[in-house]
Write a protein that holds these residues in place. Structure first.
Motif, PDB file in Angstrom:
ATOM      1  N   GLU A 220      -5.417  -3.976 -12.221  1.00  0.00           N
ATOM      2  CA  GLU A 220      -5.792  -5.164 -12.416  1.00  0.00           C
ATOM      3  C   GLU A 220      -5.272  -5.953 -10.848  1.00  0.00           C
ATOM      4  O   GLU A 220      -6.058  -6.751 -10.640  1.00  0.00           O
ATOM      5  N   THR A 221      -3.806  -5.827 -10.769  1.00  0.00           N
ATOM      6  CA  THR A 221      -3.383  -6.677  -9.775  1.00  0.00           C
ATOM      7  C   THR A 221      -3.960  -6.137  -8.343  1.00  0.00           C
ATOM      8  O   THR A 221      -4.197  -7.118  -7.440  1.00  0.00           O
ATOM      9  N   GLU A 222      -4.279  -4.833  -8.152  1.00  0.00           N
ATOM     10  CA  GLU A 222      -4.939  -4.815  -6.915  1.00  0.00           C
ATOM     11  C   GLU A 222      -6.218  -5.068  -6.629  1.00  0.00           C
ATOM     12  O   GLU A 222      -6.752  -5.883  -5.715  1.00  0.00           O
ATOM     13  N   LEU A 223      -7.204  -5.314  -7.892  1.00  0.00           N
ATOM     14  CA  LEU A 223      -8.377  -5.887  -7.890  1.00  0.00           C
ATOM     15  C   LEU A 223      -8.153  -7.457  -7.432  1.00  0.00           C
ATOM     16  O   LEU A 223      -9.109  -7.978  -6.658  1.00  0.00           O
ATOM     17  N   GLU A 232     -10.090  -4.393   2.019  1.00  0.00           N
ATOM     18  CA  GLU A 232     -10.797  -3.282   1.711  1.00  0.00           C
ATOM     19  C   GLU A 232     -10.199  -2.606   0.712  1.00  0.00           C
ATOM     20  O   GLU A 232     -10.729  -1.971  -0.096  1.00  0.00           O
ATOM     21  N   GLU A 233      -8.917  -2.492   0.662  1.00  0.00           N
ATOM     22  CA  GLU A 233      -8.126  -1.830  -0.613  1.00  0.00           C
ATOM     23  C   GLU A 233      -6.657  -2.406  -0.623  1.00  0.00           C
ATOM     24  O   GLU A 233      -6.092  -2.596   0.155  1.00  0.00           O
ATOM     25  N   ALA A 234      -6.338  -2.359  -1.866  1.00  0.00           N
ATOM     26  CA  ALA A 234      -4.967  -2.632  -2.164  1.00  0.00           C
ATOM     27  C   ALA A 234      -4.458  -1.529  -3.011  1.00  0.00           C
ATOM     28  O   ALA A 234      -5.232  -1.149  -4.060  1.00  0.00           O
ATOM     29  N   VAL A 235      -3.156  -0.947  -2.841  1.00  0.00           N
ATOM     30  CA  VAL A 235      -2.473  -0.060  -3.714  1.00  0.00           C
ATOM     31  C   VAL A 235      -1.204  -0.461  -4.044  1.00  0.00           C
ATOM     32  O   VAL A 235      -0.363  -0.907  -3.384  1.00  0.00           O
ATOM     33  N   ALA A 464      -5.740  -3.989   4.307  1.00  0.00           N
ATOM     34  CA  ALA A 464      -5.462  -3.032   3.066  1.00  0.00           C
ATOM     35  C   ALA A 464      -3.907  -3.335   3.238  1.00  0.00           C
ATOM     36  O   ALA A 464      -3.189  -3.396   4.066  1.00  0.00           O
ATOM     37  N   VAL A 465      -3.444  -2.887   2.009  1.00  0.00           N
ATOM     38  CA  VAL A 465      -2.026  -3.006   1.774  1.00  0.00           C
ATOM     39  C   VAL A 465      -1.417  -2.020   0.743  1.00  0.00           C
ATOM     40  O   VAL A 465      -2.415  -1.703  -0.254  1.00  0.00           O
ATOM     41  N   LEU A 475       2.609 -12.566  -3.832  1.00  0.00           N
ATOM     42  CA  LEU A 475       1.455 -12.934  -2.852  1.00  0.00           C
ATOM     43  C   LEU A 475       0.337 -13.686  -3.736  1.00  0.00           C
ATOM     44  O   LEU A 475      -0.294 -14.770  -3.059  1.00  0.00           O
ATOM     45  N   LEU A 476       0.092 -13.312  -4.917  1.00  0.00           N
ATOM     46  CA  LEU A 476      -0.960 -13.990  -5.574  1.00  0.00           C
ATOM     47  C   LEU A 476      -0.864 -15.423  -6.030  1.00  0.00           C
ATOM     48  O   LEU A 476      -1.473 -16.260  -6.151  1.00  0.00           O
TER      49      LEU A 476
END
Length: 483
Positions: A220-223, A232-235, A464-465, A475-476
């Protein structure tokens, strides 16, 4: 051939029916050849429709007459209707418009009576056929659905049996893993009806889907990160997941991205960490483990993005970690065998003129993936702690507004490169070159790196991160203004 739809009285809460369809051959001007072709098709279609709608309680009606003695038909028989046209009709004549009730009166009254009384209506496929002793067709049950009207009204029936059917279908599909075809056969309905029952069970709240996993929170945090920063992507990894040295295991996430995105011919630009125990060493280790499960050999190139030779020969050379990743991918490697910082700008120019080093910079400029760590600008940053920066250099960077670095080059809170003497003496790929590549993965975690990571993501240096949960949540709390 004409197909007509007559209204019914079910809208007032009576037994719901599909508006009656009437099929006749009066428009053909023929003795019914076209009517005989189309009538069975329409009747068959409505019978199938009835089978689909029956579990929902819909009544489907059909009137399919033979040749009717309308004025148009009468005009084709100026000398009277020939005997052959009435052969086989018990009353030995054609039906009349009044008998067929072209105005819909018979149809409305017949079905209205059935609706008001809820009396059983005929379920055999009969025909109203010009003087033949046949009846109106009706296949029963379910919702009010209009075939002809562009408006369709859904009137759910408070039916316990319907509710039970929904639950049965839901349990079989979600609980027992049955297919819709298996459900249809078991319940005695069509496959389409079974699918509709499953969908309605979920839509009505009978079925609630809950994903139970220890990583749900991370996903959920990645999204949320991807949406907030346009990534592009978060992991996002759990802070409890650590490598052998106790660091948050960002290498697992970095390896995951590489394993999924590397294709034949991919060029990977790789930064290094001045702390060999950080993410890059773990990335190589995980990739080596993954390669044990496949014999595939990819034509991949790994190129170093920055000089790394330490000024202190007793320190571990970070170039080894870049080579380790290349080995784990069975890739070609292109290294920069030179320091990150040199004494003067002219030395940088001389080194970049070297064939081997120039090849590295040229290859990095066409990298498909760039992956690098993001540092911060305090006394605890690895570049300072490991002797790459001195006190004067650190103070100067702070005075210039630098908040972080990537591949040894510093940037401000907006993600813009910080110039000056140190930048001129740096032997690494420029930040704007990295920012032009398709996939740019920043790896960083920890409260001291929130500001630098935010700047890298907001400024487009990285798209991406790989980070941990607390860093992602920080960050959010303050996403970019543009989001």
């Amino acid at each position: 051939m004409r197909c007509r739809s007559y209204p019914n009285s079910s809208a007032s809460g009576m037994w719901p029916t599909v508006p009656t369809w009437a099929v006749d051959g009066s428009a053909t001007g023929s003795t019914g050849a076209l009517a005989h072709l189309v009538r069975p098709a329409v009747a068959g279609y409505l019978k199938i429709l009835a089978g689909e709608l029956a579990p929902d309680g819909v009544t489907v009606n059909c009137v399919a007459p033979g040749l009717i003695l309308t004025p148009r038909v009468r005009g084709h028989f100026p000398d009277g209707v020939p005997e052959k046209a009435t052969a086989g009709i018990p009353m030995a004549r054609l039906g009349t418009p009044e008998e067929f009730a072209v105005d819909g009166g018979l149809t409305r009254s017949a079905f209205s009576r059935g609706a008001r009384s809820r009396a059983p209506v005929p379920t055999h496929p009969g025909l109203v056929d010009g003087g033949r002793d046949r009846d109106v067709v009706s296949w029963t049950n379910a919702h009010h659905v209009s075939i002809c009207s562009p408006r369709s009204e859904r009137v759910p029936l408070p039916n316990v049996d319907k509710q039970r059917l929904l639950v049965r279908a839901a349990v079989m599909y979600y609980g027992e893993g049955k297919t819709q075809l298996e459900i249809a056969r078991h319940l005695g309905v069509s496959r389409a009806t079974a699918g509709r029952l499953v969908a309605q069970a979920r839509a009505s709240g009978i079925v609630r889907i809950e994903i139970v996993s220890g990583i749900t929170r991370q996903v959920e945090t990645e999204l949320a990160l991807e949406s907030a920063f346009g990534l592009e992507e978060a992991v996002v990894v759990d802070p409890a997941d650590t490598d052998g040295a106790g660091n948050v295991d960002l290498g697992q996430g970095c390896a995951d991205i590489l394993a999924r995105r590397v294709e034949p011919g991919t060029v990977i630009g790789l930064g290094w960490s001045s702390n060999p125990n950080e993410w890059i060493a773990r990335t190589a280790e995980v990739l080596r483990t993954l390669r044990r499960t496949t014999d595939e050999v990819l034509d991949v190139t790994v190129v170093q993005l920055a000089g790394a030779a330490p000024s202190d020969p007793t320190r571990v050379n970070p170039m080894r970690t870049v080579s380790a990743v290349a080995d784990a991918l069975a890739a070609h490697e292109i290294l920069i065998a030179a320091p990150l910082y040199v004494d003067n700008p002219s030395t940088v120019a001389s080194l970049r003129a070297d064939r081997g080093i120039s090849t590295a910079f040229e290859t990095a400029a066409r990298a498909d993936i760039c992956m690098f760590g993001v540092g911060h600008v305090t006394e605890t940053t690895p570049l300072y702690a490991n002797g790459y920066l001195d006190d004067a250099g650190l103070r100067q960077l702070q005075e210039q507004g630098a908040v972080g670095d990537a591949v040894g080059r510093f940037f401000d809170a907006s993600g813009r490169p910080v110039g000056g003497d140190l930048a001129d003496r740096t032997l690494s790929v420029e930040l704007d070159v990295i920012g032009s590549r398709p996939l740019r993965v920043a790896a960083a975690a920890g409260p001291e790196r929130v500001a630098s990571l935010r700047a890298a993501l907001s400024g487009g240096l990285a798209n991406a991160v790989v980070t941990d949960t607390p860093t992602a949540q920080a960050l959010l709390e303050r996403p970019p203004a543009s989001s």
